[in-house]
Design an enzyme around this catalytic site. Structure first.
Site, short mmCIF file in Angstrom:
data_model
loop_
_atom_site.label_atom_id
_atom_site.label_comp_id
_atom_site.label_asym_id
_atom_site.label_seq_id
_atom_site.Cartn_x
_atom_site.Cartn_y
_atom_site.Cartn_z
N GLU A 1 60.26 -2.86 36.03
CA GLU A 1 59.18 -2.67 35.07
C GLU A 1 58.61 -1.26 35.23
O GLU A 1 57.70 -1.06 36.05
CB GLU A 1 58.07 -3.67 35.33
CG GLU A 1 58.43 -5.11 35.10
CD GLU A 1 57.21 -5.91 34.65
OE1 GLU A 1 57.27 -6.52 33.59
OE2 GLU A 1 56.19 -5.88 35.35
N GLU B 1 50.17 -4.28 38.35
CA GLU B 1 48.72 -4.49 38.27
C GLU B 1 48.14 -4.94 39.60
O GLU B 1 47.00 -4.64 39.94
CB GLU B 1 48.40 -5.48 37.14
CG GLU B 1 48.57 -4.82 35.77
CD GLU B 1 48.93 -5.78 34.65
OE1 GLU B 1 48.74 -7.00 34.79
OE2 GLU B 1 49.41 -5.28 33.60
N HIS C 1 53.72 -7.09 41.17
CA HIS C 1 53.46 -6.57 39.82
C HIS C 1 52.61 -5.30 39.93
O HIS C 1 51.74 -5.21 40.81
CB HIS C 1 52.75 -7.63 38.98
CG HIS C 1 52.68 -7.26 37.53
ND1 HIS C 1 51.76 -6.38 37.04
CD2 HIS C 1 53.48 -7.61 36.48
CE1 HIS C 1 51.97 -6.21 35.74
NE2 HIS C 1 53.01 -6.95 35.38
N GLY D 1 55.01 -9.70 28.87
CA GLY D 1 53.55 -9.77 29.02
C GLY D 1 52.91 -10.20 27.71
O GLY D 1 52.90 -11.38 27.35
N GLY E 1 52.27 -2.70 28.89
CA GLY E 1 50.94 -2.93 28.33
C GLY E 1 50.59 -2.09 27.12
O GLY E 1 51.38 -1.26 26.67
N ASN F 1 54.54 -13.75 31.50
CA ASN F 1 53.43 -13.45 32.41
C ASN F 1 52.15 -13.41 31.59
O ASN F 1 51.89 -12.43 30.90
CB ASN F 1 53.70 -12.09 33.10
CG ASN F 1 52.56 -11.68 34.01
OD1 ASN F 1 51.65 -12.47 34.29
ND2 ASN F 1 52.60 -10.44 34.48
N TRP F 2 51.39 -14.48 31.69
CA TRP F 2 50.17 -14.59 30.87
C TRP F 2 49.02 -13.75 31.43
O TRP F 2 47.98 -13.64 30.81
CB TRP F 2 49.73 -16.06 30.79
CG TRP F 2 50.61 -16.92 29.93
CD1 TRP F 2 51.82 -16.58 29.38
CD2 TRP F 2 50.35 -18.27 29.50
NE1 TRP F 2 52.32 -17.63 28.66
CE2 TRP F 2 51.44 -18.68 28.72
CE3 TRP F 2 49.30 -19.17 29.72
CZ2 TRP F 2 51.50 -19.96 28.14
CZ3 TRP F 2 49.37 -20.43 29.16
CH2 TRP F 2 50.45 -20.82 28.38
N LYS F 3 49.18 -13.24 32.64
CA LYS F 3 48.12 -12.47 33.31
C LYS F 3 46.82 -13.30 33.31
O LYS F 3 46.90 -14.50 33.48
CB LYS F 3 47.98 -11.10 32.65
CG LYS F 3 49.35 -10.38 32.60
CD LYS F 3 49.29 -8.96 32.19
CE LYS F 3 50.71 -8.38 32.21
NZ LYS F 3 50.76 -6.97 31.85
N SER G 1 56.69 -3.96 27.59
CA SER G 1 56.66 -3.94 26.11
C SER G 1 57.88 -4.63 25.49
O SER G 1 58.39 -4.19 24.46
CB SER G 1 56.55 -2.51 25.59
OG SER G 1 55.36 -1.91 26.07
P1 PGA Z 1 53.86 -6.11 28.51
O1 PGA Z 1 53.63 -6.51 30.05
O2 PGA Z 1 55.01 -6.92 28.00
O3 PGA Z 1 52.57 -6.46 27.84
O4 PGA Z 1 54.14 -4.63 28.49
C1 PGA Z 1 54.71 -6.67 30.91
C2 PGA Z 1 54.22 -6.96 32.30
O5 PGA Z 1 53.18 -6.44 32.70
O6 PGA Z 1 54.85 -7.73 33.05
#
Ligand code: PGA
Length: 259
Positions: free
Chosen positions: A172, A104, A102, A241, A178, A11-13, A220
């Site tokens: 998650e 976010e 997600h 992420g 994050g 997931n490149w966001k 993470s």
């Molecule tokens: P992260 O993000 O690996 O940077 O913790 C995971 C995600 O938000 O899907």
């Protein structure tokens, strides 16, 4: 379960900032992935980069284990919905998966009812939904278990039995996601949760219908913890992420899953 085919989702966001950087990153990942691997790799960049990546992948035998995913979709089919992109549009350019719910996006106001409509629209268009669930914190009274149960039940409300095996559930925990994560989750926490999630699904849809449903871990994920999540956590795969933006770490994660 440890031997079953894994999936790794990047997931490149909202990264990186230019098409050139995105293509470079995509190339660095590609060149390290053999067509012989068993793991499915799903890259979810910002939508604007998808057509270019779809062109790169088209018809290339060597890249057949790499798939494209979006990070969101509209639940509407078409029409006056400024700024939105439909599931059919994604499908049409070669996208196969879509991340939904997600944390976010939930923070931006998306709720279980929106996600439910998005799941149905995605299934209807032939996309594979990756449904993210996760609690913000863990309380001593285990109220977070009810929170997860509610997320799953509301998000999958009205989904037909036959479709459940197509949906990927990504657990998650928000507290482990994050750079501001409180701490890393441990494999045992994931294992317990994935058993709990399978129980909710089998109560709702029947044990047969969920046999092929994958429950993956996100939060993470990195080359150091991935093996433990596979072995002790029995994860079917990962949603990555930050480390999906680092080709060296991302391909290391893939190699560990393959080994
Ligand atoms: P992260 O993000 O690996 O940077 O913790 C995971 C995600 O938000 O899907």
């Amino acid at each position: 379960m440890f031997m079953s085919k894994k999936i790794i989702i990047g997931n490149w966001k909202m990264n990186p900032s230019s098409l050139m950087q995105a293509e470079d990153l995509f190339k660095s990942i590609q060149k390290n992935i053999s067509s012989k691997i068993k793991t499915d790799i799903i890259i979810c960049p910002p939508n604007i980069y998808l057509p270019s990546f779809a062109k790169t992948l088209a018809g290339k035998e060597k890249l057949k284990k790499i798939f494209l995913g979006a990070q969101n979709v509209s639940y509407e089919e078409k029409g006056a919905f400024t700024g939105e992109i439909s599931a059919e549009m994604l499908k049409d350019i070669g996208v196969k998966y879509v991340i939904l719910g997600h944390s976010e996006r939930r923070m931006m106001g998306e709720d279980n009812f929106d996600i439910n409509k998005k799941i149905k629209a995605s299934l209807f268009a032939g996309l594979v939904p990756i449904l993210c669930v996760g609690e913000k914190e863990r309380d001593e009274n285990h109220k977070y278990l009810n929170f997860i149960k509610n997320q799953i039940e509301e998000c999958l409300n009205g989904v037909v039995k036959n479709s459940v095996s197509k949906i990927i559930i990504a657990y998650e925990p928000v507290w482990a996601i994050g750079k501001n994560a409180k701490r890393e989750a441990i494999p045992k926490e994931f294992l317990e949760m994935s058993i709990f999630i399978r129980k909710i699904l089998s109560d709702k849809f029947g044990v047969k219908s969920i046999k092929k449903t994958k429950v993956i871990y996100g939060g993470s994920v990195n080359p150091k913890n991935v093996l433990d999540f596979l072995k002790e956590g029995e994860a079917d795969g990962f949603l990555v992420g930050r480390d999906s933006l680092n080709p060296k770490k991302f391909t290391e994660i893939i190699k560990i899953c393959e080994a």
